[in-house]
Design a protein around this motif. Structure first.
Motif, PDB file in Angstrom:
ATOM      1  N   GLN A  23       0.939  -1.252  -0.049  1.00 19.94           N
ATOM      2  CA  GLN A  23       0.088  -0.059   0.091  1.00 19.94           C
ATOM      3  C   GLN A  23       0.966   1.429  -0.049  1.00 19.94           C
ATOM      4  O   GLN A  23       0.437   2.186  -0.736  1.00 19.94           O
ATOM      5  N   ALA A  24       2.012   1.245   0.661  1.00 23.03           N
ATOM      6  CA  ALA A  24       2.769   2.295   0.908  1.00 23.03           C
ATOM      7  C   ALA A  24       3.710   2.698  -0.742  1.00 23.03           C
ATOM      8  O   ALA A  24       3.664   3.695  -1.152  1.00 23.03           O
ATOM      9  N   ILE A  25       3.997   1.578  -1.382  1.00 22.42           N
ATOM     10  CA  ILE A  25       4.643   1.649  -2.483  1.00 22.42           C
ATOM     11  C   ILE A  25       3.605   2.157  -3.579  1.00 22.42           C
ATOM     12  O   ILE A  25       3.881   3.198  -4.679  1.00 22.42           O
ATOM     13  N   ALA A  26       2.273   1.662  -3.436  1.00 18.22           N
ATOM     14  CA  ALA A  26       1.185   2.249  -4.511  1.00 18.22           C
ATOM     15  C   ALA A  26       1.125   3.746  -4.199  1.00 18.22           C
ATOM     16  O   ALA A  26       0.676   4.479  -5.322  1.00 18.22           O
ATOM     17  N   VAL A  27       1.097   4.143  -2.930  1.00 22.08           N
ATOM     18  CA  VAL A  27       0.872   5.577  -2.657  1.00 22.08           C
ATOM     19  C   VAL A  27       2.114   6.244  -3.773  1.00 22.08           C
ATOM     20  O   VAL A  27       1.834   7.528  -4.382  1.00 22.08           O
ATOM     21  N   CYS A  28       3.235   5.694  -3.458  1.00 23.98           N
ATOM     22  CA  CYS A  28       4.495   6.421  -4.322  1.00 23.98           C
ATOM     23  C   CYS A  28       4.468   6.266  -5.787  1.00 23.98           C
ATOM     24  O   CYS A  28       4.477   7.136  -6.650  1.00 23.98           O
ATOM     25  N   VAL A  29       3.771   5.290  -6.049  1.00 24.07           N
ATOM     26  CA  VAL A  29       3.577   5.086  -7.787  1.00 24.07           C
ATOM     27  C   VAL A  29       2.322   6.136  -8.368  1.00 24.07           C
ATOM     28  O   VAL A  29       2.673   6.533  -9.347  1.00 24.07           O
ATOM     29  N   HIS A  30       1.497   6.251  -7.506  1.00 28.96           N
ATOM     30  CA  HIS A  30       0.410   7.114  -7.815  1.00 28.96           C
ATOM     31  C   HIS A  30       0.803   8.604  -7.835  1.00 28.96           C
ATOM     32  O   HIS A  30       0.510   9.424  -8.869  1.00 28.96           O
ATOM     33  N   GLU A  31       1.587   8.910  -6.890  1.00 29.19           N
ATOM     34  CA  GLU A  31       2.331  10.232  -6.953  1.00 29.19           C
ATOM     35  C   GLU A  31       3.096  10.371  -8.209  1.00 29.19           C
ATOM     36  O   GLU A  31       3.043  11.517  -9.002  1.00 29.19           O
ATOM     37  N   GLY A  32       3.913   9.493  -8.701  1.00 28.27           N
ATOM     38  CA  GLY A  32       4.545   9.713  -9.779  1.00 28.27           C
ATOM     39  C   GLY A  32       3.876   9.647 -11.044  1.00 28.27           C
ATOM     40  O   GLY A  32       4.148  10.502 -11.860  1.00 28.27           O
ATOM     41  N   LEU A  33       2.753   8.743 -11.075  1.00 31.64           N
ATOM     42  CA  LEU A  33       1.756   8.715 -12.266  1.00 31.64           C
ATOM     43  C   LEU A  33       1.376  10.322 -12.461  1.00 31.64           C
ATOM     44  O   LEU A  33       1.068  10.622 -13.624  1.00 31.64           O
ATOM     45  N   LYS A  34       0.914  10.710 -11.221  1.00 34.71           N
ATOM     46  CA  LYS A  34       0.209  12.130 -11.283  1.00 34.71           C
ATOM     47  C   LYS A  34       1.240  13.050 -11.884  1.00 34.71           C
ATOM     48  O   LYS A  34       0.915  13.878 -12.649  1.00 34.71           O
ATOM     49  N   VAL A  35       2.551  13.089 -11.382  1.00 31.18           N
ATOM     50  CA  VAL A  35       3.540  14.126 -11.829  1.00 31.18           C
ATOM     51  C   VAL A  35       3.707  13.882 -13.252  1.00 31.18           C
ATOM     52  O   VAL A  35       4.066  14.905 -13.875  1.00 31.18           O
ATOM     53  N   ALA A  36       3.744  12.723 -13.827  1.00 33.16           N
ATOM     54  CA  ALA A  36       3.968  12.256 -15.285  1.00 33.16           C
ATOM     55  C   ALA A  36       2.762  12.810 -16.104  1.00 33.16           C
ATOM     56  O   ALA A  36       2.950  12.464 -17.205  1.00 33.16           O
ATOM     57  N   GLY A  37       1.655  13.118 -15.396  1.00 31.65           N
ATOM     58  CA  GLY A  37       0.534  13.370 -16.183  1.00 31.65           C
ATOM     59  C   GLY A  37      -0.320  12.253 -16.815  1.00 31.65           C
ATOM     60  O   GLY A  37      -0.956  12.349 -17.556  1.00 31.65           O
ATOM     61  N   LEU A  38      -0.304  11.111 -16.051  1.00 33.32           N
ATOM     62  CA  LEU A  38      -0.854   9.864 -16.268  1.00 33.32           C
ATOM     63  C   LEU A  38      -1.902   9.481 -15.497  1.00 33.32           C
ATOM     64  O   LEU A  38      -1.852  10.084 -14.303  1.00 33.32           O
ATOM     65  N   PRO A  39      -2.902   8.868 -15.850  1.00 34.98           N
ATOM     66  CA  PRO A  39      -4.086   8.446 -14.675  1.00 34.98           C
ATOM     67  C   PRO A  39      -3.428   7.704 -13.568  1.00 34.98           C
ATOM     68  O   PRO A  39      -3.000   6.704 -13.749  1.00 34.98           O
ATOM     69  N   GLU A  40      -3.966   8.055 -12.480  1.00 39.69           N
ATOM     70  CA  GLU A  40      -3.512   7.279 -11.252  1.00 39.69           C
ATOM     71  C   GLU A  40      -3.857   6.087 -11.343  1.00 39.69           C
ATOM     72  O   GLU A  40      -3.387   5.017 -10.624  1.00 39.69           O
ATOM     73  N   THR A  41      -5.129   5.671 -12.075  1.00 37.98           N
ATOM     74  CA  THR A  41      -5.787   4.340 -12.130  1.00 37.98           C
ATOM     75  C   THR A  41      -4.925   3.384 -13.074  1.00 37.98           C
ATOM     76  O   THR A  41      -5.334   2.209 -13.169  1.00 37.98           O
ATOM     77  N   ALA A  42      -3.912   3.885 -13.472  1.00 39.97           N
ATOM     78  CA  ALA A  42      -2.822   3.059 -14.385  1.00 39.97           C
ATOM     79  C   ALA A  42      -2.276   1.928 -13.677  1.00 39.97           C
ATOM     80  O   ALA A  42      -2.093   0.872 -14.134  1.00 39.97           O
ATOM     81  N   VAL A  43      -2.125   2.318 -12.259  1.00 43.50           N
ATOM     82  CA  VAL A  43      -1.522   1.098 -11.440  1.00 43.50           C
ATOM     83  C   VAL A  43      -2.665   1.069 -10.342  1.00 43.50           C
ATOM     84  O   VAL A  43      -2.787   1.881  -9.768  1.00 43.50           O
ATOM     85  N   GLN A  44      -3.055   0.061  -9.968  1.00 46.51           N
ATOM     86  CA  GLN A  44      -3.954  -0.309  -9.036  1.00 46.51           C
ATOM     87  C   GLN A  44      -3.464  -1.372  -8.049  1.00 46.51           C
ATOM     88  O   GLN A  44      -3.047  -2.381  -8.570  1.00 46.51           O
TER      89      GLN A  44
END
Length: 209
Positions: A23-44
């Motif tokens: 769950q902690a790693i997922a938070v980091c991945v979602h932050e990275g996706l957001k910064v990259a301009g990609l949908p956060e739901t790309a990784v669930q």
């Protein structure tokens, strides 16, 4: 990366022993996706550790295109029986390391040691060591001492046992064996072609070096 490049989402489901880390790693991945301009739901990441959730997921053909299971034989066999979706899988890990007569022997010894003794119970652990006859006398006694000092039982063909008397005789079953234990079979081969022939005959096309 493959999922993003092909325009797909990745659905990750970890084991119960790592749920908080996942769950902690997922938070980091979602932050990275957001910064990259990609949908956060790309990784669930599935929030539940309930095994029933996996059984449900692997039948959802309208949502899931492919399953890539990582785990033990029990998990892989379960998914083979239950999935209604293509699987990219491994099952058996009869893995080999071949040491050629042109190898950097110090490096080869480090690799062959690590390939067996880093972890015994994983699917990419070396189960059979193949050594070219031209350098067997130089490399096998050194490696055997490392293995024996670490408690690894060695099983070899006649030529290997002539160099390392502590070896037990290898049987035909040993060449097929996935020990998942501190046991290693050893064979001396003429060279690369015979090593490839051995791997093609006995290997599981998992991880060979």
């Amino acid at each position: 990366g493959l999922c993003l490049k092909s325009g797909n989402a990745a659905i990750l489901r970890g084991g119960s022993e790592a749920i908080h880390s996942n769950q902690a790693i997922a938070v980091c991945v979602h932050e990275g996706l957001k910064v990259a301009g990609l949908p956060e739901t790309a990784v669930q990441v599935l929030e539940t550790t309930d095994r029933a959730a996996v059984g449900e997921l692997v039948t959802m053909r309208e949502y899931v295109d492919v399953i890539v299971p990582r785990g033990g034989k029990g998990l892989i066999e379960r998914l083979m029986n239950e999935a209604r979706i293509p699987i990219i899988k491994h099952l058996h890990g009869v893995c080999h390391v071949y040491i050629d007569d042109k190898a950097d022997l110090d490096k080869a010894i480090r690799i062959a040691d690590n390939a067996k003794t880093q972890r015994y119970g994983t699917c990419n652990t070396m189960e059979t060591l193949l050594v070219a006859e031209g350098i067997a006398g130089k490399v096998l006694p050194r490696l055997a001492r490392i293995y024996l000092d670490k408690g690894v039982e060695l099983r070899g063909d006649e030529r290997a046992r002539a160099l390392v008397p502590e070896m037990l005789p290898a049987t035909e079953e040993d060449w097929h064996a996935e020990y998942l234990a501190p046991i290693l079979s050893v064979r001396i081969v003429q060279g690369l072609d015979q090593a490839i022939e051995h791997i093609a005959t006995y290997g599981s096309q998992h991880t060979d070096a």
